[in-house]
Design an enzyme around this catalytic site. Structure first.
Site, mmCIF file in Angstrom:
data_model
loop_
_atom_site.group_PDB
_atom_site.id
_atom_site.type_symbol
_atom_site.label_atom_id
_atom_site.label_comp_id
_atom_site.label_asym_id
_atom_site.label_seq_id
_atom_site.Cartn_x
_atom_site.Cartn_y
_atom_site.Cartn_z
ATOM 1 C CG ASP A 111 11.232 0.243 12.383
ATOM 2 O OD1 ASP A 111 10.366 -0.074 13.210
ATOM 3 O OD2 ASP A 111 11.424 -0.396 11.319
ATOM 4 C CG ASP A 113 6.216 -4.085 9.232
ATOM 5 O OD1 ASP A 113 5.957 -3.153 10.015
ATOM 6 O OD2 ASP A 113 7.379 -4.435 8.947
#
Ligand SMILES: *[C@@H]1O[C@H](CO)[C@@H](O)[C@H](O)[C@H]1NC(C)=O
Ligand SMILES: *[C@@H]1O[C@H](CO)[C@@H](O)[C@H](O)[C@H]1NC(C)=O
Ligand SMILES: *[C@@H]1O[C@H](CO)[C@@H](O)[C@H](O)[C@H]1NC(C)=O
Length: 416
Positions: free
Chosen positions: A161, A222
């Site tokens: 990430d 997301d």
């Protein structure tokens, strides 16, 4: 016209992937598996939520369900831990990352062994920055150690990430971590989040570099558990396709994020719609749901072999949204078999309508870019009972009827 463009693209992709793309032999088809984030987020209170907290039991139970309930047979392979698996501090002596002592008492190697013993692969999450998105230690000052630790734990897949990092450092940092993974000698799928962080701040990611260093990458937001979020993401991939689509291919994929199917936010029709669009997009199929309690109609969608075959098509050409008319989106992807030089096509009609009854319309095959003079055989991918026996000429108008927020998903194969 479409087929000519796509044959050209396919040839470029094949040539390209050998020269300029990451060549670790992995992710030759879009990865399939299960990942904790969308459904389980950062639940760490195992006393209150023993069946939902991020713990070794959650992943062992998911492993069991994947194997015993037919998901493994359908192709799902990677069991992937997302954020919130670590202690807040590294080991004071070795500086290694430490799995939470209470929630992962057996350690990561033991969990990897368990997943491997069931014939599945094991994935883990980290972050390129100083901290993960939820505040656990990131890799930035310990990249070599962390790559080695993952190899020591027998990890097969790493999602890296990009919270708490400088977006300008990512062009160097992500490739560097990839090289360190490679240097361990253990093949690990490398999932990068670098483009989403850059693009959200208006910096256009370098897709040639992404392809060279990552097996897949998160392009955009997301996904959240709603049809609205699903639509925002599919719109992004539709409208930005010319920029993004050419970079996908075997070993290197665009990632629109996890499947929501089986959770709270999508109806059965909307779930079919996500599955169809993800198949068109050659997207990774990463479930994130409660497999112990999933309703059978959602399981059927997730393990549909014909739809998965489109997603996993060996050519690895990402499809596109061809048009939107009267709130009906037409999505098209060239796939195998190639008959006399002409592709087969997967075509999804996704309705964004909300006017009560199913929407009836007619579609002329040639308007989809289908050109075979001998016509096409048609398969209804979600509805086996709908047997279309004829060979359809390209001037033929087929009748379809699409449920509100549902999808019709057909495969067109050129007749011999
Ligand atoms: C999940 O795993 C735990 C610990 O291994 C076990 O006690 C529990 O029965 C499992 N639950 C299900 C529904 O499989
Ligand atoms: C490391 O990179 C080389 C060169 O691209 C590749 O041939 C090899 O398979 C990679 N090894 C691993 C373990 O990823
Ligand atoms: C296309 O990408 C840009 C970001 O680069 C984004 O702002 C825009 O919203 C995208 N289009 C859609 C429809 O999502």
């Amino acid at each position: 016209m479409w087929s000519t463009i796509y044959i050209g693209l396919a040839i470029i992709c094949l040539q390209y992937s050998n020269v300029n793309a990451l060549d670790n032999g992995l992710a030759l088809r879009p990865p399939m598996g299960w990942m904790s984030w969308q459904r389980y987020r950062c639940i760490t209170d195992c006393d209150t939520y023993p069946d939902e907290c991020i713990s070794e039991w959650l992943f062992k139970n998911a492993t069991d369900r994947i194997v015993e309930d037919g998901y493994k047979k359908a192709g799902y392979k990677y069991v992937i831990i997302d954020d919130c698996w670590m202690e807040m501090e590294r080991d004071p002596n070795t500086k290694e990352l430490v799995p939470d002592r209470k929630r992962f008492p057996s350690g990561m190697k033991a969990l990897a062994d368990y997943v491997h013993s069931k014939g599945l692969k094991f994935g883990i999450y980290e972050d390129y920055g100083t901290h993960t998105c939820m505040g656990y230690p990131g890799v930035i000052n310990h990249m070599e150690l962390d790559a080695k630790t993952f190899a020591k734990w027998d990890v097969d897949y790493v999602k890296l990430d990009g919270c708490y990092a400088d977006i300008h450092d990512m062009d160097k940092g992500y490739p560097e971590f990839g090289r360190l993974l490679n240097a361990t000698g253990r093949p690990m799928v490398y999932s990068c989040s670098w483009p989403v962080y850059q693009e959200e701040k208006g910096l256009m990611p370098n897709y040639e570099a992404l392809k060279k260093h990552c097996n897949l990458w998160r392009n955009w937001d997301d996904i959240q558990d709603s049809y609205e979020s699903l639509n925002k993401i599919s719109d992004y991939f539709a409208v930005n396709a010319s920029r993004i689509q050419p970079h996908a291919g075997p070993g290197h994929w665009n990632d629109p994020d996890m499947l929501l199917i089986g959770n709270y936010g999508l109806t059965v029709d909307q779930s079919e719609s996500q599955m169809a669009i993800w198949a068109i997009l050659a997207a990774p199929l990463l479930m994130s749901n409660d497999l112990k309690n999933i309703r059978p109609e959602f399981r059927e969608i997730l393990i549909n072999p014909q739809v998965i075959a489109v997603n996993q098509d060996e050519l690895g050409i990402q499809g596109k949204r061809l048009k939107v008319e009267r709130k009906i989106e037409t999505w098209v992807r060239p796939i195998t078999p190639v008959v006399n030089g002409l592709h087969s096509y997967a075509v999804a009609w996704a309705s964004k309508r909300d006017d009560g009854s199913p929407y009836a319309t007619k579609v002329k095959l040639s308007d989809l870019g289908l050109t075979s003079a001998k016509g096409y055989k048609i398969t209804d991918l979600f509805n086996e009972e709908n047997v279309l026996n004829d060979v359809y000429n390209v001037n033929h108008n087929i009748s379809i009827r699409i449920n509100p927020s549902g999808v019709i998903f057909y495969k067109f194969t050129p007749a011999e």
